[in-house]
Design a protein around this motif. Sequence first.
Motif, PDB file in Angstrom:
ATOM      1  N   LYS A  29       0.843  -1.156   0.016  1.00 57.26           N
ATOM      2  CA  LYS A  29      -0.039  -0.022   0.053  1.00 57.26           C
ATOM      3  C   LYS A  29       0.915   1.293  -0.074  1.00 57.26           C
ATOM      4  N   SER A  30       1.891   1.306   0.740  1.00 54.46           N
ATOM      5  CA  SER A  30       2.765   2.395   0.915  1.00 54.46           C
ATOM      6  C   SER A  30       3.743   2.678  -0.421  1.00 54.46           C
ATOM      7  N   LYS A  31       3.850   1.422  -1.167  1.00 56.18           N
ATOM      8  CA  LYS A  31       4.605   1.829  -2.518  1.00 56.18           C
ATOM      9  C   LYS A  31       3.672   2.192  -3.410  1.00 56.18           C
ATOM     10  N   GLU A  32       2.270   1.981  -3.314  1.00 52.79           N
ATOM     11  CA  GLU A  32       1.114   2.373  -4.264  1.00 52.79           C
ATOM     12  C   GLU A  32       0.940   3.860  -3.946  1.00 52.79           C
ATOM     13  N   SER A  33       0.923   4.334  -2.741  1.00 51.62           N
ATOM     14  CA  SER A  33       0.638   5.763  -2.306  1.00 51.62           C
ATOM     15  C   SER A  33       1.858   6.646  -2.788  1.00 51.62           C
ATOM     16  N   TYR A  34       3.148   6.018  -2.519  1.00 50.01           N
ATOM     17  CA  TYR A  34       4.374   6.762  -3.087  1.00 50.01           C
ATOM     18  C   TYR A  34       4.269   6.948  -4.572  1.00 50.01           C
ATOM     19  N   LEU A  35       3.931   6.033  -5.273  1.00 51.97           N
ATOM     20  CA  LEU A  35       3.741   6.125  -6.726  1.00 51.97           C
ATOM     21  C   LEU A  35       2.608   7.087  -7.309  1.00 51.97           C
ATOM     22  N   LYS A  36       1.685   7.224  -6.534  1.00 52.50           N
ATOM     23  CA  LYS A  36       0.606   8.302  -6.859  1.00 52.50           C
ATOM     24  C   LYS A  36       0.893   9.602  -6.578  1.00 52.50           C
ATOM     25  N   THR A  37       1.865   9.699  -5.529  1.00 52.43           N
ATOM     26  CA  THR A  37       2.286  11.041  -5.039  1.00 52.43           C
ATOM     27  C   THR A  37       3.177  11.527  -6.109  1.00 52.43           C
ATOM     28  N   LEU A  38       4.118  10.484  -6.501  1.00 54.04           N
ATOM     29  CA  LEU A  38       5.180  10.807  -7.600  1.00 54.04           C
ATOM     30  C   LEU A  38       4.691  11.145  -8.862  1.00 54.04           C
ATOM     31  N   ALA A  39       3.413  10.631  -9.224  1.00 48.09           N
ATOM     32  CA  ALA A  39       2.786  10.634 -10.471  1.00 48.09           C
ATOM     33  C   ALA A  39       2.197  11.994 -10.405  1.00 48.09           C
ATOM     34  N   ASN A  40       1.570  12.444  -9.499  1.00 52.76           N
ATOM     35  CA  ASN A  40       0.975  13.856  -9.349  1.00 52.76           C
ATOM     36  C   ASN A  40       1.982  14.727  -9.317  1.00 52.76           C
ATOM     37  N   SER A  41       2.994  14.746  -8.434  1.00 46.03           N
ATOM     38  CA  SER A  41       3.993  15.893  -8.580  1.00 46.03           C
ATOM     39  C   SER A  41       4.611  15.968  -9.912  1.00 46.03           C
ATOM     40  N   ALA A  42       4.949  14.845 -10.254  1.00 46.30           N
ATOM     41  CA  ALA A  42       5.881  14.931 -11.720  1.00 46.30           C
ATOM     42  C   ALA A  42       4.863  15.488 -12.656  1.00 46.30           C
ATOM     43  N   ALA A  43       3.473  15.343 -12.616  1.00 44.83           N
ATOM     44  CA  ALA A  43       2.591  15.787 -13.745  1.00 44.83           C
ATOM     45  C   ALA A  43       2.376  17.536 -13.178  1.00 44.83           C
ATOM     46  N   ASP A  44       2.386  17.885 -12.065  1.00 45.72           N
ATOM     47  CA  ASP A  44       2.253  19.271 -11.527  1.00 45.72           C
ATOM     48  C   ASP A  44       3.693  19.826 -12.192  1.00 45.72           C
ATOM     49  N   GLU A  45       4.666  19.325 -12.094  1.00 42.72           N
ATOM     50  CA  GLU A  45       5.874  19.982 -12.529  1.00 42.72           C
ATOM     51  C   GLU A  45       5.774  20.195 -14.082  1.00 42.72           C
ATOM     52  N   VAL A  46       5.330  19.274 -14.896  1.00 46.52           N
ATOM     53  CA  VAL A  46       5.040  19.141 -16.307  1.00 46.52           C
ATOM     54  C   VAL A  46       4.086  20.315 -16.740  1.00 46.52           C
ATOM     55  N   VAL A  47       3.025  20.350 -15.894  1.00 46.56           N
ATOM     56  CA  VAL A  47       1.991  21.338 -16.085  1.00 46.56           C
ATOM     57  C   VAL A  47       2.514  22.993 -16.135  1.00 46.56           C
ATOM     58  N   LEU A  48       3.491  22.827 -14.712  1.00 45.59           N
ATOM     59  CA  LEU A  48       4.202  24.182 -14.600  1.00 45.59           C
ATOM     60  C   LEU A  48       4.996  24.661 -15.595  1.00 45.59           C
ATOM     61  N   LEU A  49       6.002  23.723 -15.903  1.00 41.58           N
ATOM     62  CA  LEU A  49       7.042  23.892 -16.994  1.00 41.58           C
ATOM     63  C   LEU A  49       6.796  23.899 -18.500  1.00 41.58           C
ATOM     64  N   LYS A  50       5.620  23.293 -18.671  1.00 41.04           N
ATOM     65  CA  LYS A  50       5.190  22.927 -19.966  1.00 41.04           C
ATOM     66  C   LYS A  50       6.183  22.298 -20.913  1.00 41.04           C
ATOM     67  N   LYS A  51       6.711  21.314 -20.323  1.00 37.82           N
ATOM     68  CA  LYS A  51       7.476  20.360 -21.071  1.00 37.82           C
ATOM     69  C   LYS A  51       7.635  18.942 -20.348  1.00 37.82           C
TER      70      LYS A  51
END
Length: 68
Positions: A2-24
Motif C-alpha cells: 500500500k505504501s509503495k502504491e501511495s508513493y507512486l501516486k504522489t510521484l505521478a501527481n508531483s511529476a504531472a504538476d511539474e509538467v504543467v508548470l514548466l510545459k515540458k
Amino acid sequence: QKSKESYLKTLANSAADEVVLLKKEKELSPMPPRDRRIVHLVIEGRGDVVSESRGEEPERKVVIRPKP
C-alpha cells in the motif's frame, strides 16, 4: 504494498504538476510494469497531462507530457 502504491501516486501527481508548470515533458526512472500501470492510471485521471511508456524492459519508463 500500500505504501509503495501511495508513493507512486504522489510521484505521478508531483511529476504531472511539474509538467504543467514548466510545459515540458518529464521522464520518470525505469520501473516494473505494475508500477507503471499505477502511474498511468493516476495520469489518466487528470485532464491536463498524458503519459506513455518508452524504452525496453527492464529500462522501460513512463514519460509524462502536457496534454496537446
